[in-house]
Each structure stands twice: as structure tokens, then as C-alpha cells.
Design a protein around this motif. Sequence first.
Motif, short mmCIF file in Angstrom:
data_model
loop_
_atom_site.label_atom_id
_atom_site.label_comp_id
_atom_site.label_asym_id
_atom_site.label_seq_id
_atom_site.Cartn_x
_atom_site.Cartn_y
_atom_site.Cartn_z
N CYS A 43 30.39 -73.20 -1.21
CA CYS A 43 31.48 -72.54 -1.94
C CYS A 43 30.96 -71.72 -3.12
N SER A 44 29.94 -70.93 -2.85
CA SER A 44 29.33 -70.07 -3.86
C SER A 44 28.84 -68.81 -3.17
N ASN A 45 27.98 -68.07 -3.84
CA ASN A 45 27.44 -66.86 -3.23
C ASN A 45 26.44 -67.17 -2.11
N LYS A 46 26.19 -68.46 -1.87
CA LYS A 46 25.30 -68.89 -0.78
C LYS A 46 26.05 -69.13 0.53
N ASN A 47 27.36 -68.95 0.50
CA ASN A 47 28.18 -69.24 1.68
C ASN A 47 27.70 -68.50 2.93
N GLY A 131 31.83 -65.67 2.10
CA GLY A 131 30.78 -65.24 1.18
C GLY A 131 30.08 -63.99 1.66
N PRO A 154 34.90 -67.20 -2.29
CA PRO A 154 33.91 -68.16 -1.78
C PRO A 154 34.37 -69.61 -1.84
N LYS A 155 35.37 -69.91 -2.67
CA LYS A 155 35.84 -71.29 -2.82
C LYS A 155 36.97 -71.63 -1.85
#
Length: 306
Positions: A43-47, A131, A154-155
Motif C-alpha cells: 500500500c505504497s509506491n511499491k505496489n 500503484g 495506493p492504499k
Amino acid sequence: MGISQTVFKFLSSQKKAIGYSLMGLLTVGSEHLFSLSAFKCPCSNKNYTYGLVYLFVPALVLLFVGFALNGSTWQLFTGCCVNPRKLFPKGKSCHVFHAFGQITLKAFVAPVMWLSVVLLNGTFYECAMSGSKNLKYLEMLCHNKSNKCLEELPKVACGQTSLSSWETEEILLTLQAESQVVGWCVIVTAAFLSLLLTCYGHCQSNTSHLQKRFWKIYTEKEKEQFEKYFEDYATKLSERNLKSFFENKKLEPFPMPSFRAWEEASALDSFNINQQIFSTLHKLVEDSMKENDSNETQDTMVNLVP
């Protein structure tokens, strides 16, 4: 007894279908297990990276496993570094590409099943695309949504967003719908290509339908008999050696194929319609018989010469 034999015969004739069914069930079970235990969307820019890894890395692993578990792979490549001519025998330089193509098609079955199942489920796709690095795509998802949608997107996959419930649900439904559409496209494309390649193979075949059926049955029976002979001869040879060791007796002669015969018999099966040759072993035996007949004829001619 008659009913049990009928059932056994039916199951034996449907081995491929049963195998694919079991593979499908294992794929569904594996995907469910991954979703419950291993998969945790960051749930971040790594999604995007995380979701794609779960989508494609297991498929890649299944592809490698498919190659490794296919006996034809090792039959084709064993000894090729020592003798590259095994891959490109004289008069059959293109045979290796045909054989490797068949191996590859079989190896792709499990990865395609995996992609189909995970895309129809949508969990991994939701995480990945929430993301996405494509700003236009993200703006499309946030169309007619609140201003903080892009920041909170992303969340969404985790349900931890501050967006309203209807906005979150609409985004999730959109992502899930896209995932399922892509999944069905994968299924339809795989089925169409499979049908197309099968039709092309049959259209280009010089053999009749009945002859092909006989060839398939023959190769299956030959493999079954091969395994029985392997076990039988290995048992006899080990008993002979152990008996000689413990009883300290002279070894009795034990007939075995020559090194060249082992090499020739290990080549991939070849079907020759003109000579009615149904396998590599069949060809080896027929050539051996012709060679023996030729030697006998030569010996007879020599004896007849005054």
C-alpha cells in the motif's frame, strides 16, 4: 471385474485430461494459499513492483519447472555439450526446433493456468495497478473522485484509504473488472493458439488420422514396456553381481546394449511414414535387422565363392 477394467481403461485413456484437471486444481489452491498467507500488498509506491512480482514470478517458476519435469527436455539436451551434433543430426537439422517447440508448449500450460486464475481473482492486479506509474491511467481511475484520490490510490487495495466508501468500492470494482477481462483474454488467446497449432499440425500431416492414433498408442505402450524391461534387467543384473560377490563365483555373461545403441535409442522419437517407423527404438531395431541380414548375405556369398 469387467466394470473395474472398463473404469481403469477409461481413466487410462483420459490421463492427459485428468493431469490437466489436477494441475488446474493445484493452481487454484496455490493461488488461494498465496493470497491468504504470503501476499501482503505494501500500500505504497511499491505496489506496482510487488503486484507484478506475484503475478509473473510464480508463472516463470512454473515455466522452469515445466521444462525440468519434462523428460523430453533431458532426452534432447543430454550430452549436447560434449557432442553438439546430437542436437543437429545430419539430415534433420530443424528437428531440434520442432522438438523444443513441443516441449515449450507443454511447459507453458501451468504458467498460463496460473495467470488465468490470479487475474480472474484480481487481488494481485488490484495491488499492482493501484500503484501504476502511468499518470493517465491513475487519472482515469480517479475521474470524478475527490482531489486526494491520486495520493490515496495506493492504499485502496488495503482498505486503509481516507476516501469515501463508495469511491473506494468503485475503484476496486474497476480494477477487479479490468483484471478479469485480462484473465479471460489470456484464456481465450491460449485456447485459440492451442486450437490453431493443433489444426495446423493436422493439416500439414502426411499421415492419416488412424495412423496417428496407432502411433500414439504404440509410443505409450513402448514407454510402459521400457520401464518394465529397465526394472527387470536392472534386477537381474544386480542379483547376478550380488550373487557373484557373496558366493565368490565367476560372473556369468550378461547381454547388454552397446554404448552406441544406448546413444541412438536415447534420441527423440521420430515417425517415418514411408518406412512405417513409429519410434527411435523401432528404427534402431529395424536397422539392426537389416544390417544382420546384409552380413548373413555377404557371408553366404563368400562361402559360395570357390
